[in-house]
Design a protein around this motif. Structure first.
Motif, PDB file in Angstrom:
ATOM      1  N   ASP A   1      67.545 -59.029  25.458  1.00 21.02           N
ATOM      2  CA  ASP A   1      67.092 -59.618  24.292  1.00 21.02           C
ATOM      3  C   ASP A   1      67.253 -59.394  22.931  1.00 21.02           C
ATOM      4  OD1 ASP A   1      64.776 -60.798  22.904  1.00 21.02           O
ATOM      5  OD2 ASP A   1      63.293 -59.501  23.508  1.00 21.02           O
TER       6      ASP A   1
ATOM      7  N   HIS B   1      63.864 -60.999  34.116  1.00 24.66           N
ATOM      8  CA  HIS B   1      65.269 -60.386  34.350  1.00 24.66           C
ATOM      9  C   HIS B   1      65.540 -60.039  35.785  1.00 24.66           C
ATOM     10  CE1 HIS B   1      64.162 -56.170  33.755  1.00 24.66           C
ATOM     11  NE2 HIS B   1      63.323 -56.779  32.721  1.00 24.66           N
TER      12      HIS B   1
ATOM     13  N   TYR C   1      56.936 -64.386  23.484  1.00 19.57           N
ATOM     14  CA  TYR C   1      57.771 -64.519  24.373  1.00 19.57           C
ATOM     15  C   TYR C   1      58.149 -63.453  25.263  1.00 19.57           C
ATOM     16  CZ  TYR C   1      61.909 -62.876  21.969  1.00 19.57           C
ATOM     17  OH  TYR C   1      62.874 -62.172  21.424  1.00 19.57           O
ATOM     18  N   THR C   2      58.502 -63.531  26.607  1.00 13.52           N
ATOM     19  CA  THR C   2      59.102 -62.238  27.426  1.00 13.52           C
ATOM     20  C   THR C   2      60.283 -62.642  27.933  1.00 13.52           C
ATOM     21  OG1 THR C   2      58.224 -60.729  29.097  1.00 13.52           O
ATOM     22  CG2 THR C   2      57.948 -62.969  29.384  1.00 13.52           C
ATOM     23  N   MET C   3      61.065 -61.744  28.708  1.00 10.51           N
ATOM     24  CA  MET C   3      62.343 -62.119  29.429  1.00 10.51           C
ATOM     25  C   MET C   3      62.132 -61.886  30.927  1.00 10.51           C
ATOM     26  SD  MET C   3      64.016 -62.833  26.676  1.00 10.51           S
ATOM     27  CE  MET C   3      65.721 -62.764  27.388  1.00 10.51           C
TER      28      MET C   3
ATOM     29  N   GLU D   1      74.536 -63.152  22.204  1.00 10.52           N
ATOM     30  CA  GLU D   1      73.971 -63.767  23.243  1.00 10.52           C
ATOM     31  C   GLU D   1      74.858 -63.982  24.273  1.00 10.52           C
ATOM     32  OE1 GLU D   1      71.063 -66.917  22.920  1.00 10.52           O
ATOM     33  OE2 GLU D   1      69.994 -66.020  21.232  1.00 10.52           O
TER      34      GLU D   1
ATOM     35  N   TYR E   1      68.822 -63.568  33.914  1.00 15.45           N
ATOM     36  CA  TYR E   1      67.624 -63.444  32.796  1.00 15.45           C
ATOM     37  C   TYR E   1      67.465 -64.602  32.142  1.00 15.45           C
ATOM     38  CZ  TYR E   1      71.171 -63.073  29.235  1.00 15.45           C
ATOM     39  OH  TYR E   1      72.143 -63.278  28.202  1.00 15.45           O
ATOM     40  N   SER E   2      66.264 -64.695  31.640  1.00 15.17           N
ATOM     41  CA  SER E   2      65.778 -65.960  30.763  1.00 15.17           C
ATOM     42  C   SER E   2      64.453 -65.659  30.032  1.00 15.17           C
ATOM     43  CB  SER E   2      65.191 -67.168  31.739  1.00 15.17           C
ATOM     44  OG  SER E   2      64.248 -67.063  32.659  1.00 15.17           O
ATOM     45  N   ARG E   3      64.588 -66.194  29.018  1.00 18.65           N
ATOM     46  CA  ARG E   3      63.545 -66.130  27.996  1.00 18.65           C
ATOM     47  C   ARG E   3      62.092 -67.063  28.526  1.00 18.65           C
ATOM     48  NH1 ARG E   3      63.078 -66.658  21.623  1.00 18.65           N
ATOM     49  NH2 ARG E   3      60.782 -67.581  21.347  1.00 18.65           N
TER      50      ARG E   3
END
Length: 148
Positions: A53, A112, A108-110, A82, A96-98
């Motif tokens: 992040d 992963h 938002y969270t991530m 990034e 991982y992804s937002r």
């Protein structure tokens, strides 16, 4: 920093982020507990947290986070662009992804991969640990590897 900065000593790598509400801090406290269980003479690996992040995990934010006394002593937090983070994650097959959360104050969270990657002193993958591994199983494995 690159892998060359860590060659010569085993390194335990975790991809996570400082805003993580549970999995990341739980994992890092388990690692610290595992290190406390190591027998005398077994040196814990260098431990790295690579942030997924970069928007929120500035070097300053990471420095504060990794200084938490519940986490492994000497924990190093790394961030980058990034593109750099994606390249590092891809090299480890970590994903991982937002995930936007418009109703959350965090916004938002991530999501992963929650694996701990143990690299040997030559930066070769020695083993990995999952969320099912406990401080006891991690300590036992690290002790066995140290005896090899």
């Amino acid at each position: 920093m690159t892998e060359a900065d860590f060659k010569g000593r085993p390194t335990l790598i975790y991809f996570g982020f400082t805003y993580c509400p549970d999995v990341c801090p739980m994992t890092l406290t388990s690692v610290a507990a595992a290190y406390r269980k190591l027998p005398e003479g077994v040196t814990p690996p260098q431990t790295l947290l690579i942030s997924v992040d970069p928007a929120r995990d500035t070097p300053e934010a990471l420095a504060t986070y990794v200084a938490n006394k519940a986490f492994p002593a000497g924990l190093i937090g790394l961030t980058g662009t990034e593109e750099e983070i994606r390249a590092a994650a891809d090299a480890f097959k970590a994903d991982y992804s937002r995930v936007d959360q418009p109703d959350s104050m965090a916004e938002y969270t991530m999501d992963h991969t929650s694996l701990l990657y143990l690299m040997d002193e030559n930066w070769q993958l020695k083993t990995f640990f999952t969320h099912q591994d406990t401080a006891d199983t991690i300590a036992e494995c690290l002790t066995t590897i140290a005896a090899e």
